[in-house]
Motif scaffolding. Structure first.
Motif, PDB file in Angstrom:
ATOM      1  N   ILE A  84      -3.096   8.009   3.240  1.00  0.00           N
ATOM      2  CA  ILE A  84      -2.481   8.859   4.258  1.00  0.00           C
ATOM      3  C   ILE A  84      -1.407   8.055   4.970  1.00  0.00           C
ATOM      4  O   ILE A  84      -1.659   6.930   5.426  1.00  0.00           O
ATOM      5  N   GLN A  85      -0.214   8.623   5.066  1.00  0.00           N
ATOM      6  CA  GLN A  85       0.853   7.969   5.806  1.00  0.00           C
ATOM      7  C   GLN A  85       0.658   8.231   7.295  1.00  0.00           C
ATOM      8  O   GLN A  85       0.589   9.374   7.741  1.00  0.00           O
ATOM      9  N   LYS A  86       0.558   7.175   8.066  1.00  0.00           N
ATOM     10  CA  LYS A  86       0.311   7.279   9.498  1.00  0.00           C
ATOM     11  C   LYS A  86       1.623   7.473  10.251  1.00  0.00           C
ATOM     12  O   LYS A  86       2.672   6.948   9.866  1.00  0.00           O
ATOM     13  N   GLU A  87       1.544   8.208  11.354  1.00  0.00           N
ATOM     14  CA  GLU A  87       2.720   8.380  12.205  1.00  0.00           C
ATOM     15  C   GLU A  87       2.979   7.079  12.956  1.00  0.00           C
ATOM     16  O   GLU A  87       2.062   6.395  13.400  1.00  0.00           O
ATOM     17  N   GLN A  88       4.247   6.742  13.090  1.00  0.00           N
ATOM     18  CA  GLN A  88       4.610   5.526  13.805  1.00  0.00           C
ATOM     19  C   GLN A  88       5.759   5.816  14.748  1.00  0.00           C
ATOM     20  O   GLN A  88       6.643   6.626  14.457  1.00  0.00           O
ATOM     21  N   HIS A 138       6.147   1.583   5.376  1.00  0.00           N
ATOM     22  CA  HIS A 138       5.470   2.574   6.213  1.00  0.00           C
ATOM     23  C   HIS A 138       4.015   2.178   6.438  1.00  0.00           C
ATOM     24  O   HIS A 138       3.411   1.458   5.638  1.00  0.00           O
ATOM     25  N   MET A 139       3.459   2.679   7.541  1.00  0.00           N
ATOM     26  CA  MET A 139       2.051   2.446   7.840  1.00  0.00           C
ATOM     27  C   MET A 139       1.200   3.419   7.020  1.00  0.00           C
ATOM     28  O   MET A 139       1.432   4.621   7.038  1.00  0.00           O
ATOM     29  N   GLU A 190      -2.867   4.486   5.677  1.00  0.00           N
ATOM     30  CA  GLU A 190      -4.318   4.356   5.768  1.00  0.00           C
ATOM     31  C   GLU A 190      -4.906   4.658   4.387  1.00  0.00           C
ATOM     32  O   GLU A 190      -4.706   5.740   3.846  1.00  0.00           O
ATOM     33  N   CYS A 249      -6.009   0.061   7.138  1.00  0.00           N
ATOM     34  CA  CYS A 249      -4.713   0.537   7.615  1.00  0.00           C
ATOM     35  C   CYS A 249      -3.751  -0.638   7.716  1.00  0.00           C
ATOM     36  O   CYS A 249      -4.115  -1.712   8.198  1.00  0.00           O
ATOM     37  N   LYS A 296     -12.101   2.142   5.140  1.00  0.00           N
ATOM     38  CA  LYS A 296     -10.709   2.464   5.412  1.00  0.00           C
ATOM     39  C   LYS A 296      -9.959   1.212   5.848  1.00  0.00           C
ATOM     40  O   LYS A 296     -10.443   0.426   6.644  1.00  0.00           O
TER      41      LYS A 296
END
Length: 266
Positions: free
Chosen positions: A153-157, A92-93, A95, A121, A119
């Motif tokens: 933080i898990q980024k939306e993909q 998962h992506m 940050e 990512c 930061k």
């Protein structure tokens, strides 16, 4: 005279015709020695009594399994829970907010120093005992110690990233060795070790001696050079001008090119 049971000859230890060999199977089947076989009943108990005994054994096994799982849950520490949760983020992506401050600075003070934060990512590809590795869009790997992580933080993909399967296309003979001689083969390879077990940052870095890397420290300085030595507390980098030792406590993160982590080669 014991009758011999004749069966169609089968060879499960050699390559079937017309198929691709992905398990390093021998070219010829070993000579098979036919052994006499004796028919026997599965139990000396009557069917009704045997059914009751099997049901009792099944209940006992369920009870033992429940007790065993409860004991395991009690023995699981905070570190094990953290590693289990981090493993769910692989692929998962993410940050990550990194705090580049000295360890002796109070947490309340670091929260007010926005200029000390950085930061990063990238795709979460590995979780060790005391660090994580992200793969960024610049085709770099960023190694971040747990002590420097403030937020994740898990980024939306848009699409789910496919899970890496590094052992899918390995040499057939290596696949066979891993299957039958796991304890002898895996400890000899840091690449295999990191696939099956979480490792310490210092241990995995020893596999990258003579590789180029960039280390950012708490004083906001970056050191680029070649890794020449790693100990449990520090690493030694050779730059064009001199050799520089850096304590792990002062490291914010480490950057390397992607091929090093996938093949353990510079």
């Amino acid at each position: 005279m014991v009758p011999k049971i004749e069966r169609e000859e089968e060879c499960f230890d050699c390559e079937p015709g017309g198929t691709e060999d992905d398990f390093c199977l021998p070219d010829t089947c070993p000579e098979r020695i036919i052994q006499p076989q004796f028919p026997s009943a599965t139990s000396s108990f009557p069917p009704e009594q045997l059914e009751a005994i099997d049901a009792c054994i099944e209940k006992a096994n369920e009870l033992l399994l429940t007790l065993g799982l409860q004991q395991e849950d009690e023995e699981v520490g905070e570190e094990d829970v953290l590693l289990q949760n981090l493993n769910k983020l692989k692929g998962h992506m993410i940050e990550v907010t990194i705090s580049c401050t000295e360890e002796d600075i109070e947490l309340e003070e670091t929260l007010t120093c926005e200029n000390q934060f950085e930061k990063v990512c990238g795709k979460f590809i590995y979780s060790g005992i005391d660090f994580i590795i992200l793969h960024t869009k610049d085709d770099e790997t960023v190694w971040i110690p747990f002590a420097k992580i403030r937020w994740m933080i898990q980024k939306e993909q848009e699409e789910t990233l496919s899970e890496d399967q590094p052992l899918l296309n390995i040499d057939p003979c290596l696949r066979r060795e891993i299957t039958f001689n796991f304890g002898q083969i895996v400890p000899k390879s840091p690449f295999l070790l990191k696939l099956f077990f979480p490792l310490q940052l210092s241990f995995l870095l020893k596999s990258f001696i003579d590789c180029a890397l960039c280390v950012k420290t708490f004083d906001n300085k970056e050191t680029q050079g070649t890794l020449v030595k790693v100990t449990e507390r520090s690493l030694l980098i050779e730059t064009p001008r001199k050799k520089k030792g850096i304590d792990f406590e002062k490291i914010c993160f480490i950057k390397m090119k992607q091929p090093e982590i996938t093949s353990l080669k510079c």
